[in-house]
Design a protein around this motif. Structure first.
Motif, PDB file in Angstrom:
ATOM      1  N   ASN A 198      83.602  43.227  50.956  1.00  0.00           N
ATOM      2  CA  ASN A 198      84.612  41.905  52.520  1.00  0.00           C
ATOM      3  C   ASN A 198      83.929  41.469  52.785  1.00  0.00           C
ATOM      4  O   ASN A 198      84.536  40.282  53.203  1.00  0.00           O
ATOM      5  CB  ASN A 198      85.941  42.440  52.301  1.00  0.00           C
ATOM      6  N   GLY A 199      83.108  41.896  53.605  1.00  0.00           N
ATOM      7  CA  GLY A 199      81.937  41.113  54.485  1.00  0.00           C
ATOM      8  C   GLY A 199      81.418  39.606  54.139  1.00  0.00           C
ATOM      9  O   GLY A 199      80.749  39.066  54.621  1.00  0.00           O
ATOM     10  N   PHE A 200      80.651  39.519  52.579  1.00  0.00           N
ATOM     11  CA  PHE A 200      80.431  38.760  51.683  1.00  0.00           C
ATOM     12  C   PHE A 200      81.347  38.024  51.328  1.00  0.00           C
ATOM     13  O   PHE A 200      82.766  38.384  51.147  1.00  0.00           O
ATOM     14  CB  PHE A 200      79.295  39.264  50.447  1.00  0.00           C
ATOM     15  N   ASP A 201      81.041  36.936  51.165  1.00  0.00           N
ATOM     16  CA  ASP A 201      81.767  35.194  49.874  1.00  0.00           C
ATOM     17  C   ASP A 201      80.758  34.894  49.124  1.00  0.00           C
ATOM     18  O   ASP A 201      79.639  34.996  48.886  1.00  0.00           O
ATOM     19  CB  ASP A 201      81.691  34.321  50.366  1.00  0.00           C
ATOM     20  N   GLY A 202      81.762  34.243  48.583  1.00  0.00           N
ATOM     21  CA  GLY A 202      80.509  33.288  47.220  1.00  0.00           C
ATOM     22  C   GLY A 202      80.554  34.749  46.263  1.00  0.00           C
ATOM     23  O   GLY A 202      80.935  35.914  46.056  1.00  0.00           O
ATOM     24  N   LYS A 203      79.263  34.142  45.496  1.00  0.00           N
ATOM     25  CA  LYS A 203      78.275  34.777  44.310  1.00  0.00           C
ATOM     26  C   LYS A 203      77.768  36.540  45.070  1.00  0.00           C
ATOM     27  O   LYS A 203      78.126  37.098  44.159  1.00  0.00           O
ATOM     28  CB  LYS A 203      77.575  34.090  44.108  1.00  0.00           C
ATOM     29  N   ALA A 204      77.775  36.602  46.353  1.00  0.00           N
ATOM     30  CA  ALA A 204      77.411  37.742  46.540  1.00  0.00           C
ATOM     31  C   ALA A 204      78.555  38.517  46.031  1.00  0.00           C
ATOM     32  O   ALA A 204      78.111  39.610  45.811  1.00  0.00           O
ATOM     33  CB  ALA A 204      76.460  37.368  48.196  1.00  0.00           C
ATOM     34  N   LYS A 205      79.297  38.363  47.011  1.00  0.00           N
ATOM     35  CA  LYS A 205      80.513  39.100  47.116  1.00  0.00           C
ATOM     36  C   LYS A 205      81.078  40.089  45.536  1.00  0.00           C
ATOM     37  O   LYS A 205      81.451  40.431  45.191  1.00  0.00           O
ATOM     38  CB  LYS A 205      81.801  38.950  47.388  1.00  0.00           C
ATOM     39  N   GLU A 206      80.834  38.561  44.826  1.00  0.00           N
ATOM     40  CA  GLU A 206      81.190  39.121  43.647  1.00  0.00           C
ATOM     41  C   GLU A 206      80.395  39.574  42.434  1.00  0.00           C
ATOM     42  O   GLU A 206      80.501  40.476  42.220  1.00  0.00           O
ATOM     43  CB  GLU A 206      80.868  37.719  42.201  1.00  0.00           C
ATOM     44  N   TYR A 207      79.369  39.643  42.784  1.00  0.00           N
ATOM     45  CA  TYR A 207      78.596  40.496  41.957  1.00  0.00           C
ATOM     46  C   TYR A 207      77.536  41.885  42.573  1.00  0.00           C
ATOM     47  O   TYR A 207      77.960  43.054  42.244  1.00  0.00           O
ATOM     48  CB  TYR A 207      76.645  40.009  42.940  1.00  0.00           C
ATOM     49  N   LEU A 208      78.094  42.098  44.046  1.00  0.00           N
ATOM     50  CA  LEU A 208      78.437  42.742  44.787  1.00  0.00           C
ATOM     51  C   LEU A 208      79.897  44.169  43.952  1.00  0.00           C
ATOM     52  O   LEU A 208      79.565  45.710  43.949  1.00  0.00           O
ATOM     53  CB  LEU A 208      78.319  43.422  45.891  1.00  0.00           C
ATOM     54  N   GLN A 209      80.791  43.499  43.541  1.00  0.00           N
ATOM     55  CA  GLN A 209      82.311  43.902  43.125  1.00  0.00           C
ATOM     56  C   GLN A 209      81.886  44.373  41.602  1.00  0.00           C
ATOM     57  O   GLN A 209      82.004  45.101  41.305  1.00  0.00           O
ATOM     58  CB  GLN A 209      82.579  42.920  43.322  1.00  0.00           C
ATOM     59  N   LYS A 210      80.920  43.388  41.149  1.00  0.00           N
ATOM     60  CA  LYS A 210      80.597  43.389  39.998  1.00  0.00           C
ATOM     61  C   LYS A 210      79.776  44.967  39.710  1.00  0.00           C
ATOM     62  O   LYS A 210      80.184  45.896  38.704  1.00  0.00           O
ATOM     63  CB  LYS A 210      80.149  42.732  38.691  1.00  0.00           C
ATOM     64  N   ILE A 211      78.938  44.957  40.890  1.00  0.00           N
ATOM     65  CA  ILE A 211      77.646  46.198  40.533  1.00  0.00           C
ATOM     66  C   ILE A 211      79.256  47.611  40.630  1.00  0.00           C
ATOM     67  O   ILE A 211      78.405  49.008  40.504  1.00  0.00           O
ATOM     68  CB  ILE A 211      76.443  46.290  41.515  1.00  0.00           C
ATOM     69  N   ARG A 212      79.054  47.742  42.161  1.00  0.00           N
ATOM     70  CA  ARG A 212      80.114  48.836  42.100  1.00  0.00           C
ATOM     71  C   ARG A 212      81.311  48.950  40.933  1.00  0.00           C
ATOM     72  O   ARG A 212      81.230  50.412  40.396  1.00  0.00           O
ATOM     73  CB  ARG A 212      80.920  48.309  43.612  1.00  0.00           C
ATOM     74  N   SER A 213      81.490  47.854  40.606  1.00  0.00           N
ATOM     75  CA  SER A 213      82.728  48.591  38.605  1.00  0.00           C
ATOM     76  C   SER A 213      81.582  49.697  37.798  1.00  0.00           C
ATOM     77  O   SER A 213      81.943  50.189  37.062  1.00  0.00           O
ATOM     78  CB  SER A 213      83.469  47.125  38.306  1.00  0.00           C
TER      79      SER A 213
END
Length: 68
Positions: A12-27
């Protein structure tokens, strides 16, 4: 620099594409290795893929301070 209590706050400390990519990797990690464990290691989101195993870290290298 923020001190993160858990992986959720790290992402949640990230925004935009970085946050999206981190969420996807986590999933992907939890979808592939459901028993993996999350932790914060050196203030970076990390996962163990086996119980007590080596940590794999999620890092946005543009924001990283120091070396990983």
């Amino acid at each position: 620099m923020n001190q993160f209590a858990n992986v959720e706050s790290y992402i949640n400390g990230f925004d935009g594409k970085a946050k999206e990519y981190l969420q996807k990797i986590r999933s992907i990690i939890f979808g592939t290795v459901p028993d993996s464990e999350e932790l914060i290691n050196y203030n970076i989101a990390a996962f163990t893929l086996t119980k007590g195993g080596k940590r794999e870290e999620l890092v946005d290298y543009k924001k990283a301070k120091g070396s990983v």
